[in-house]
Structures are given as C-alpha cells and as structure tokens.
Design a protein around this motif. Structure first.
Motif, mmCIF file in Angstrom:
data_model
loop_
_atom_site.group_PDB
_atom_site.id
_atom_site.type_symbol
_atom_site.label_atom_id
_atom_site.label_comp_id
_atom_site.label_asym_id
_atom_site.label_seq_id
_atom_site.Cartn_x
_atom_site.Cartn_y
_atom_site.Cartn_z
ATOM 1 N N PRO A 48 -0.004 34.961 -56.909
ATOM 2 C CA PRO A 48 0.584 33.630 -57.484
ATOM 3 C C PRO A 48 1.172 33.097 -56.137
ATOM 4 O O PRO A 48 1.427 33.583 -55.179
ATOM 5 N N ARG A 49 0.984 31.707 -56.286
ATOM 6 C CA ARG A 49 1.646 30.961 -55.063
ATOM 7 C C ARG A 49 2.752 29.816 -55.180
ATOM 8 O O ARG A 49 2.566 29.096 -56.462
ATOM 9 N N PHE A 50 3.787 30.156 -54.711
ATOM 10 C CA PHE A 50 4.841 29.024 -54.696
ATOM 11 C C PHE A 50 5.302 28.957 -56.151
ATOM 12 O O PHE A 50 5.826 27.735 -56.820
ATOM 13 N N THR A 51 5.208 30.160 -56.991
ATOM 14 C CA THR A 51 5.929 30.394 -58.334
ATOM 15 C C THR A 51 7.422 30.702 -58.519
ATOM 16 O O THR A 51 7.969 30.636 -59.469
ATOM 17 N N PHE A 52 7.827 31.320 -57.465
ATOM 18 C CA PHE A 52 9.354 31.639 -57.139
ATOM 19 C C PHE A 52 9.856 32.474 -58.268
ATOM 20 O O PHE A 52 10.755 32.514 -58.626
ATOM 21 N N GLY A 53 8.507 33.564 -58.516
ATOM 22 C CA GLY A 53 9.065 34.399 -59.728
ATOM 23 C C GLY A 53 9.164 33.755 -61.182
ATOM 24 O O GLY A 53 9.510 34.624 -62.100
ATOM 25 N N LEU B 276 5.312 29.005 -64.056
ATOM 26 C CA LEU B 276 4.664 28.321 -63.041
ATOM 27 C C LEU B 276 3.275 29.008 -62.702
ATOM 28 O O LEU B 276 2.675 28.524 -61.767
ATOM 29 N N TYR B 277 2.986 29.991 -63.291
ATOM 30 C CA TYR B 277 1.897 30.980 -63.136
ATOM 31 C C TYR B 277 0.567 30.058 -63.055
ATOM 32 O O TYR B 277 -0.562 30.226 -62.559
ATOM 33 N N ASN B 278 0.573 29.292 -64.124
ATOM 34 C CA ASN B 278 -0.540 28.460 -64.435
ATOM 35 C C ASN B 278 -0.653 27.044 -63.355
ATOM 36 O O ASN B 278 -1.282 26.046 -63.865
ATOM 37 N N GLY B 279 0.516 27.084 -62.764
ATOM 38 C CA GLY B 279 0.500 25.603 -62.059
ATOM 39 C C GLY B 279 1.347 24.440 -62.724
ATOM 40 O O GLY B 279 1.611 24.749 -63.841
ATOM 41 N N ILE B 280 1.150 23.327 -62.172
ATOM 42 C CA ILE B 280 1.817 22.182 -62.735
ATOM 43 C C ILE B 280 0.451 21.571 -63.387
ATOM 44 O O ILE B 280 -0.478 21.292 -62.656
ATOM 45 N N ASP B 281 0.644 21.326 -64.690
ATOM 46 C CA ASP B 281 -0.626 20.634 -65.329
ATOM 47 C C ASP B 281 -0.719 19.345 -64.757
ATOM 48 O O ASP B 281 0.375 18.289 -64.702
ATOM 49 N N ILE C 112 0.274 24.963 -56.542
ATOM 50 C CA ILE C 112 1.058 26.173 -57.153
ATOM 51 C C ILE C 112 0.608 26.597 -58.248
ATOM 52 O O ILE C 112 -0.235 26.147 -59.072
ATOM 53 N N GLY C 113 0.968 27.999 -58.423
ATOM 54 C CA GLY C 113 0.285 28.904 -59.627
ATOM 55 C C GLY C 113 -0.543 29.996 -59.059
ATOM 56 O O GLY C 113 -0.873 30.068 -57.824
ATOM 57 N N THR C 114 -1.341 30.505 -59.770
ATOM 58 C CA THR C 114 -2.231 31.633 -59.549
ATOM 59 C C THR C 114 -3.443 30.848 -58.730
ATOM 60 O O THR C 114 -4.092 29.977 -59.255
ATOM 61 N N GLY C 115 -3.742 31.696 -57.774
ATOM 62 C CA GLY C 115 -4.943 31.130 -56.884
ATOM 63 C C GLY C 115 -6.358 30.925 -57.892
ATOM 64 O O GLY C 115 -6.298 31.763 -58.611
ATOM 65 N N ILE C 116 -7.017 29.802 -57.463
ATOM 66 C CA ILE C 116 -8.422 29.935 -58.196
ATOM 67 C C ILE C 116 -9.361 31.169 -58.230
ATOM 68 O O ILE C 116 -9.979 31.507 -59.190
ATOM 69 N N LEU C 117 -9.510 31.368 -56.826
ATOM 70 C CA LEU C 117 -10.293 32.526 -56.776
ATOM 71 C C LEU C 117 -9.708 33.914 -56.429
ATOM 72 O O LEU C 117 -10.320 34.745 -56.029
ATOM 73 N N SER C 118 -8.419 33.951 -56.398
ATOM 74 C CA SER C 118 -7.754 35.218 -56.393
ATOM 75 C C SER C 118 -6.572 35.226 -57.305
ATOM 76 O O SER C 118 -6.057 34.126 -58.034
ATOM 77 N N PRO C 119 -6.215 36.509 -57.724
ATOM 78 C CA PRO C 119 -5.034 36.712 -58.581
ATOM 79 C C PRO C 119 -3.718 36.760 -57.944
ATOM 80 O O PRO C 119 -2.550 36.913 -58.750
#
Length: 511
Positions: free
Chosen positions: A202-207, A211-216, A193-200
């Motif tokens: 966003p994944r599974f953030t639902f807008g 959640l762009y930084n993922g779940i800590d 969840i969040g922005t991909g590590i090697l790509s910009p």
C-alpha cells in the motif's frame, strides 16, 4: 499470388465486422441511448458552466448498469451533442456553453444583434452536422490503417505515449509550461495512492482501508469537472441575464453553409487533423479554423461584425474534432481533452482497453461507436433545426435549480462506484482543488491526464522493464525499437523546445 487471397480475406473480414458494428449501432436499446445522449448533450452544451466534460462526468457513474457498448455510445453522443449545443448560448447571449464555442461568439453574437439569430443558429447546426457526418465517414475509412499502427505498439511504446500525452498537454494548453508540468505531476502522484499495480504494497493510504484501492478516477473526474464548475456557477443567478428575441430565417441560414463549400470543408479538415493531436481539443481547432478563414477571406470579410463565415468555420470544425480526438483515445489511450478523458474513463470503467483489443477482438464495438457518430449528426440536423425557435429557453434556467441537482447527482454517482465514502470525499477535495487550479491558471486537463494516464504509464513501465530484464535502453534503442526511440526523442523535443527556442533564435539573429 498467395498474398492476394489473404488480402481479400482481410477485406471481407473488415466488411463483416463493419456490418456487425452497424447492426449494433441501430439495435435497441443502443440507438435509444444514442438519442438520449445527443439530446442531453445539446442541453448541457447550451448551459454555460456545464458543457460536455461536466455532463459526461455526472452521467459516467450512472452508466454502470448499462452494457459497455450502450454506455460508450451514450457518452460519445453527449460529447457530440454538446459540441453543437455550445453554439446556442454563444450566439444568443455571447456566453459560450463550451470552451470550443468561444470562437463562435466572435461573429455569431453580432449576427444575433443584427436580427439574424435564426440564421446564425441554422448555420451552426448545418455546418456542425455536415462536417461531423463527413468526418465519421473518414474515420470509418481510415480504421484499417489505424489497426496496423496500433498493433506496432508494445508496452514500452504505450508507456512513452502516456508520457508524451502529458507532455503535449502542457504545450497546447494556454498559460505557464511550468504550471502545466506541475499540474500533470500532481495528477500522476495522486494516481499512485493505493496498492501498487505490480506489488501488494500500500502507498500513501495512511492506514485507511478505504484508500487501498486508490482514488477512483471517475470520482476524480466528477470532482474536477462537475463540483468545481458548480462552485464557479454559484456566482450567477441566471445564465441569461435578459430576455432574448429570436429573429431571422432558418432556410437562409442553411443555404448560407452551401454557399461557402470551401470554407465548410476546410474547417472540417482542420478540425479533424487538430483533433487527432493529443492535448489539442476543440478549443484549439475552432480558433485555428476561424483564424484561417479570417486570413484567407480578409479581402471581402467583415469578421467580428457578423460575417457568416465566422460562424461556419468554428462550427464546421467542432464536430470533426470529436471524430479526430477518438483516434488517439481509442488507439493509444491518450485523451485529447477533458471530454475524451471522461470518455476514456468510461472505456476503462466498462472493461474496454484502448489499443489492440478495441481494434482486434472488439472491433465491432469500435465500428458501432463510429457509426453512432455518423447517425448522431443526422439527428443534430433534425433536432437542431426544430429546436431553434425555442432555443432561448434553455439559457433561462435558474442556477439555483441546476447547482443542487448536479451536486446531488455527483455525490450519488461517486458513492455508487464502489460504495466507498472516500470517493465522495475525493469529489469535494478535488472539486476544491479544481476550483483553485482554474482560479490560479493551472491546467485542469493536465492534472486529469496525470490521474488517467498514471496507471497506464506505471503498468507499462514495469512491464517493459520485465521484458528487458531491467534494461532502460528498451525506451531509446534506435536499432531494435525505433518507435520507442522516436517517441523518446519527441518527448525530449517537446519538453525542451520552449526553453531552447530563445537560444536558437538568438544564434540565428547573430548569424
């Protein structure tokens, strides 16, 4: 002839770094945080339902203001202290404070019922501290070897090690292998969840921008360990249901450990070796040590009925497991238990990368951590033996006091990580998930490993493909990358072994 001066230079550098690590470990405030962590760990370990993973998860976000060395030593000291503290409740009320102390109840509680509670507590203190002391020395001595091993690993090997770590935990943890795999895969999915590590992208953030930084992963650890454990603890009114009477002799208990030197040392070796296996943890090592002692002393033993060797074996194994578990955690970033998963979270949160850096430019921090374990075991003896007359009071704390304090600290800690309300939401959501996972026998450790190891696996997976130009052969090339090939083979055998074993046994029986 040229090699000798080079070797001498490396040895001198190691000695200088070790001295620097020692100076760091005894400097202020590092030694102060070590003492605080140890005392806190003993108390938390003595409270059934709390234990080291929960305590470390609560304290983890509160270490943000500290420097990285103090923070890591504080967390490791809580871990070490809790290993001993778990024996207090195990011996006095037959309710182990930590899972690793469960084996101690088998003979520790019968000793307490026979009026030998002080003896049993003194045995636990001495065996745990003595072997922890020796294990820390061994850890320092084998560090130069570890450095060479760690430097042999590249991105493909780190990716495969992360997968191996998750694979191993499904084998070692009790219960269904399929459930373990499901739990690990779910943790891996949440880590995406969040922005991909090697790509910009966003994944599974639902807008949701939050959640762009993922779940800590720290919030996830707090939810899975602290919040879920409090839900379970809510069913109790008080940890100890009845008054406890302490009787026996502390001096006799201490002398008992030295009366069985073979038992003590054997437990230490078992604890350290099993601790080095990713996914094993102190619960496995203490039961193996107990079982081995019961087997080898079956002739004159009365195990299960208050045999002191039944306390020496598990308690002599628990603290060396802490030292052993630091090997895969610091070397390869593969935690062996919930506690080391939280410790790994602390390393990453404070910008310390397991692997070559911790055994290269930051070797003095690694040595400081090892030496602090060495010193903390001396403190365990001093604190443990002096606290025995008052130990029962720890188990009489009302859960109506513990639960609100832990829940409030969990929310404060999660919010202060990134000042993001999604992290506090993650504590509740993952706390509920953790509660039901335990209820239906899904491995929480496998799930947490998935979250912690997921980003490490993803980053090294893509980096490996960049190195190879997209060729997947980099993960199983026996000629150019034999280490990768062996790791891939190990993963295959571990995952397929339980399914193939019945077929092989059938073939052997027919033959």
């Amino acid at each position: 002839m040229v090699v000798e001066p080079i070797v001498q230079g490396q040895v001198a550098l190691q000695v200088d770094t070790l001295i620097e690590g020692f100076e760091i470990a005894i400097s202020w405030p590092v030694i102060g945080w070590m003492t605080v962590g140890l005392l806190l760990g003993i108390v938390l370990g003595a409270l059934p339902g709390i234990g080291s993973p929960v305590g470390m998860a609560i304290v983890l976000p509160l270490t943000l203001p500290l420097d990285s060395t103090s923070a890591i030593i504080l967390l490791a000291s809580i871990y070490s202290g809790a290993m001993f503290g778990g024996s207090i409740a195990a011996i006095l009320i037959n309710a182990p404070g930590t899972e690793s102390a469960a084996a101690t109840t088998l003979d520790g509680y019968p000793m307490a019922k026979q009026g030998l509670a002080k003896n049993a507590l003194a045995i636990a203190t001495t065996a745990s501290a003595l072997n922890g002391f020796l294990a820390a020395i061994v850890l320092i001595l084998i560090s130069p070897i570890l450095i060479g091993v760690v430097l042999a690993f590249g991105s493909p090997e780190y990716f495969l090690l992360a997968i191996l770590g998750i694979s191993l935990i499904t084998i070692v943890t009790q219960g269904s292998i399929v459930k373990g795999l499901v739990a690990g895969a779910l943790g891996l999915m949440i880590s995406t969840i969040g922005t991909g590590i090697l790509s910009p992208t966003p994944r599974f953030t639902f807008g949701q921008f939050g959640l762009y930084n993922g779940i800590d992963f720290v919030a996830a650890l707090i939810g899975m360990f602290a919040f879920a454990e409090m839900m379970k603890l809510a069913a109790r009114s008080q940890i100890a249901e009845s008054d406890i009477e302490l009787a026996g002799s502390i001096k006799d208990g201490v002398m008992t450990v030295f009366k069985y030197p073979k038992t003590t040392l054997k437990a230490g070796v078992i604890g350290m070796l099993i601790g080095m296996i990713p996914g094993s943890g102190a619960t496995t090592s203490t039961f193996v040590a107990y079982a081995e002692e019961a087997r080898s002393s079956a002739k004159d033993g009365r195990f299960g009925d208050g045999d002191p060797r039944g306390v020496i074996a598990p308690e002599g194994a628990n603290n060396p497991t802490v030292s052993g578990s630091l090997v895969p955690t610091l070397s390869f970033g593969i935690p062996g238990s919930g506690s080391t998963a939280v410790l790994l979270g602390g390393l990453l949160m404070h910008g310390l990368q397991p692997g070559p850096t911790l055994f290269g430019d930051q070797l003095q921090i690694t040595y400081a951590l090892f030496i602090s374990l060495f010193l903390s075991n001396i403190l365990i003896v001093l604190v443990g033996l002096s606290v025995i007359p008052y130990a029962s009071r720890i188990t009489e704390i009302d859960t109506n006091v513990i639960i609100p304090v832990v829940v409030v600290l969990s929310f404060i800690g999660a919010f202060t990580l990134n000042r993001n309300w999604f992290d506090t939401g993650a504590v509740i959501a993952l706390g509920l998930l953790g509660y039901y996972m335990v209820k239906y026998n899904y491995s929480v450790i496998a799930f947490v490993l998935g979250i912690v190891l997921g980003p490490i696996a993803e980053e090294n997976f893509f980096r490996s493909l960049q190195i190879s130009g997209g060729d997947y052969g980099i993960f199983f090339d026996p000629i150019d990358r034999p280490l990768s090939f062996l790791l891939t083979l190990g993963i295959f055998l571990i995952l397929s072994g339980p399914f193939l074993k019945p077929y092989f046994e059938r073939i052997v029986s027919r033959a």
